[in-house]
Write an enzyme that holds these catalytic residues in place. Sequence first.
Site, PDB file in Angstrom:
ATOM      1  CB  CYS A  41       0.256   2.020   4.078  1.00  0.00           C
ATOM      2  SG  CYS A  41      -1.387   1.284   3.927  1.00  0.00           S
TER       3      CYS A  41
ATOM      4  CB  CYS B 125      -0.907  -0.032   1.228  1.00  0.00           C
ATOM      5  SG  CYS B 125      -1.759   1.499   1.591  1.00  0.00           S
TER       6      CYS B 125
END
Length: 114
Positions: A36, A33
């Site tokens: 993230c 991700c």
Amino acid sequence: MSNNVIVIQDSDFETEVLEAEQPVLAYFWATWCGPCRLVAPSVEAVAQTYGDRVKVVKLEVDANPNAVKTCKVEGVPALRFFNNQQMIESHEGAMTKQNLIDFVQRGLEKSENS
């Protein structure tokens, strides 16, 4: 992440989050991700700033399906704020450091008023 953010697994979720004595910010992330990676430094900053009032934990979504299901995580990054075994704030998607601070402040205000 430093020692301010506690890495937990499904097996730790009940003890570290639901049974915690203080409010808890749970950060759900994934290695794949990109957003993230953008949010992680802000989560660390919040852990350093609010560490005396909020426990900050992080869980990788792929390795912790039970916590993901319990917290109804549908996308990452995801943030959940808990107090007294209740999820009182929830957010999915990237956010700025200031928005994360505001999110934590709202959670703390709700915690103090409950």
